[in-house]
Write a protein that holds these residues in place. Structure first.
Motif, PDB file in Angstrom:
ATOM      1  N   ALA A 196       0.816  -1.212   0.000  1.00  0.00           N
ATOM      2  CA  ALA A 196       0.000   0.000   0.000  1.00  0.00           C
ATOM      3  C   ALA A 196       0.848   1.259   0.000  1.00  0.00           C
ATOM      4  N   ARG A 197       2.082   1.188   0.467  1.00  0.00           N
ATOM      5  CA  ARG A 197       2.942   2.362   0.537  1.00  0.00           C
ATOM      6  C   ARG A 197       3.880   2.484  -0.657  1.00  0.00           C
ATOM      7  N   TRP A 198       3.856   1.528  -1.561  1.00  0.00           N
ATOM      8  CA  TRP A 198       4.671   1.636  -2.764  1.00  0.00           C
ATOM      9  C   TRP A 198       4.144   2.750  -3.657  1.00  0.00           C
ATOM     10  N   PHE A 199       5.022   3.216  -4.521  1.00  0.00           N
ATOM     11  CA  PHE A 199       4.650   4.279  -5.466  1.00  0.00           C
ATOM     12  C   PHE A 199       5.122   3.863  -6.847  1.00  0.00           C
ATOM     13  N   LEU A 200       4.156   3.513  -7.713  1.00  0.00           N
ATOM     14  CA  LEU A 200       4.469   3.111  -9.085  1.00  0.00           C
ATOM     15  C   LEU A 200       3.418   3.715 -10.024  1.00  0.00           C
ATOM     16  N   ARG A 201       3.448   5.007 -10.177  1.00  0.00           N
ATOM     17  CA  ARG A 201       2.521   5.665 -11.100  1.00  0.00           C
ATOM     18  C   ARG A 201       3.203   6.892 -11.700  1.00  0.00           C
ATOM     19  N   ALA A 202       2.730   7.269 -12.858  1.00  0.00           N
ATOM     20  CA  ALA A 202       3.322   8.398 -13.577  1.00  0.00           C
ATOM     21  C   ALA A 202       2.247   9.071 -14.408  1.00  0.00           C
TER      22      ALA A 202
END
Length: 538
Positions: A196-202
């Motif tokens: 939930a704390r990962w960041f994989l967006r652009a």
């Protein structure tokens, strides 16, 4: 004294959605692919957490110079495309904080009004009911002090620009202390917390290749991402990129997505892991061009379907252009239980059936109530009626309205929002009994079915009541017309009805009744035609 009714707002056509999102599963990922995705997500998630903490510490003192400084620091550890994602979270937290303040103020005002009323007093039109006993009165007075303390603390945070955000979710963070109740072990909770704390967006950018330089998806479904500088050694393609083994193929809106990608128009992507199922997903989203809303008369040209939203079903009725119900009502049930995905699937299924029925009826508009239960969900609004508060909280008004507007726009059907004031009360008063009596199959018309008729008539601009009261017996012309179907500005309402041949009237000879509407052609005492004859006589 007559009850004071609040003014009814005019109906309007709801605006079409401004964006769209589609999702597909990343099938066929190798162990190396998952390792790279986990490393990139953890690295960017840590940077996002630190940046969000800095943004929250800045509070109201944040400016453009401070933002440029933060972005330069993030760019050195990731890239310019990955940097700068904390503004939306901070702004959302501020909006939620303001809504919480308004909810506390409403609860405090309700308690103070009821505390000022004697214990056991019944409710009136001008004053609320008092509490049932001295015990309840004392408990509510203590709760008043608690709410006032909470309001003072939240107001202090609002004025100081201080917000409280939990990356990963407050509920998931609380499950760490209640693993048995959440049916999780420590390892399972840790996996969900990290995912939930990962960041994989652009975000997308028009003019770049395939609409996104950071996470790129080709028209044939190949997915690649630009690795951050510290993880550039993991690249398996040129220019520091990593190409995944999985291919995506969007089943929904694939043609629209392919057109944007081939034209190098902006498309935003997000990669996330569903820890419960162990599956990776890719979500693509883009903005839609603003489309002018269809005029209200054009939307109502073929009738309308009035829809009443309830906790377990949608009640709908087809109305013609004059506001008369056609056929029998339709009910589309759904079960709001289980997981969020199950509830969303139930709502989609009910709305799909509703739109299919609307297209079969040939209408181009569906009328719904412009409901907003934000103020009515407070615990103090309905007092001890816990079942009613749970009923209101369970009705998916916001999600259902957004889902209906999106699905109806794709089907070419306009959504008309009307004021929800008195629709259930007046619909049951004027339509429930008559529609039950005229039913040949002896099916009872429910209160919700009658409310659907009231909603549809309000969208068309008709009054909800079927007929006005009859004129007084002493003066026949004092009360005006009995029916309210036609307004006073409609031409032809004063003339007599035309004689139409039928089984009751028999054959009407040609020319019969052609002067029936000409009042001057009638020989009546005191009419202009009689005065004219008197003046011509010698």
């Amino acid at each position: 004294m007559a009850e004071q009714l609040r003014p009814i707002e005019a109906p309007f056509v709801a605006a079409a959605p401004c964006g769209v999102a589609v999702r597909d599963r990343l099938r066929g990922l190798t162990a190396q692919d998952e390792t790279v995705l986990r490393l990139v997500g953890a690295h960017l998630g840590a940077l996002a957490s630190k940046d969000l903490a800095v943004r929250c510490r800045d509070g109201l003192a944040h400016d453009a110079d401070r933002w440029a400084e933060r972005k330069r620091e993030l760019t050195a550890a990731s890239s310019a495309q990955w940097a700068g994602t904390s503004h939306d979270q901070w702004a959302l937290a501020r909006r939620c904080q303001l809504a919480h303040i308004q909810s506390l103020e409403a609860g405090i005002a309700t308690i103070m009004r009821r505390l000022s009323v004697p214990v056991g007093q019944k409710a009136t039109k001008d004053a609320p009911a008092g509490y049932r006993s001295r015990t309840e009165w004392f408990a509510k007075s203590r709760r008043l002090r608690v709410l006032q303390d909470r309001l003072a603390a939240v107001r202090a945070d609002w004025q100081a620009g201080r917000v409280h955000i939990v990356r990963g979710g407050k509920r998931l963070a609380g499950n760490r202390h209640h693993l048995e109740a959440a049916q999780l072990d420590e390892a399972g909770w840790r996996e969900r917390w990290e995912a939930a704390r990962w960041f994989l967006r652009a975000d997308g950018e028009s003019g770049k290749r395939y609409g996104n330089e950071t996470i790129r998806v080709t028209p044939d479904g190949e997915v690649s991402l630009k690795l951050p500088a510290p993880l550039a050694h993991l690249a398996n393609a040129s220019h520091g990129r990593y190409v995944l083994s999985a291919r995506v193929r969007f089943a929904h809106r694939r043609v629209e997505w392919a057109d944007r990608v081939q034209a190098n128009r902006a498309v935003a992507y997000r990669i996330h892991l569903d820890a419960d199922r162990g599956r990776w997903y890719l979500t693509a989203s883009w903005q839609l061009p603003p489309t002018p809303a269809i005029p209200l008369p054009a939307a109502l040209a073929h009738g309308v379907i009035g829809m009443d939203t309830n906790a377990d079903h949608l009640a709908a009725w087809h109305l013609d252009v004059h506001g008369n119900p056609i056929g029998r009502p339709r009910r589309f049930p759904f079960a709001l239980s289980g997981t969020a995905e199950h509830r969303d699937a139930q709502a989609r299924h009910a709305l799909t059936q509703l739109l299919a029925w609307a297209k079969a009826c040939g209408v181009t508009a569906i009328a719904i109530e412009n409901l907003d239960f934000a103020a009515e969900k407070t615990r103090e609004k309905h007092g001890r009626h816990k079942w009613f508060r749970q009923l209101i909280s369970g009705m998916p008004t916001g999600r259902l309205r957004a889902r209906l507007v999106s699905m109806a726009a794709a089907a070419g059907i306009a959504i008309i929002a009307v004021d929800p004031a008195y629709t259930s009360k007046w619909g049951a008063q004027h339509w429930q009994a008559p529609l039950t009596r005229t039913n040949k199959k002896n099916q009872t018309t429910t209160r919700h079915d009658a409310a659907a008729v009231a909603i549809g008539r309000r969208a068309q601009g008709h009054a909800i009541r079927r007929r006005t009261a009859p004129p007084p017996h002493d003066r026949r012309d004092r009360a005006g017309h009995r029916t309210v179907q036609a307004g006073p500005d409609v031409s032809g309402g004063e003339g007599p009805r035309p004689r139409i041949p039928g089984p009751r009237t028999g054959c009407v000879p040609p020319g019969c009744g052609e002067n029936a509407g000409d009042q001057c052609a009638q020989h009546r005492s005191g009419h202009a035609a009689e005065h004219e004859q008197l003046m011509l006589s010698p």
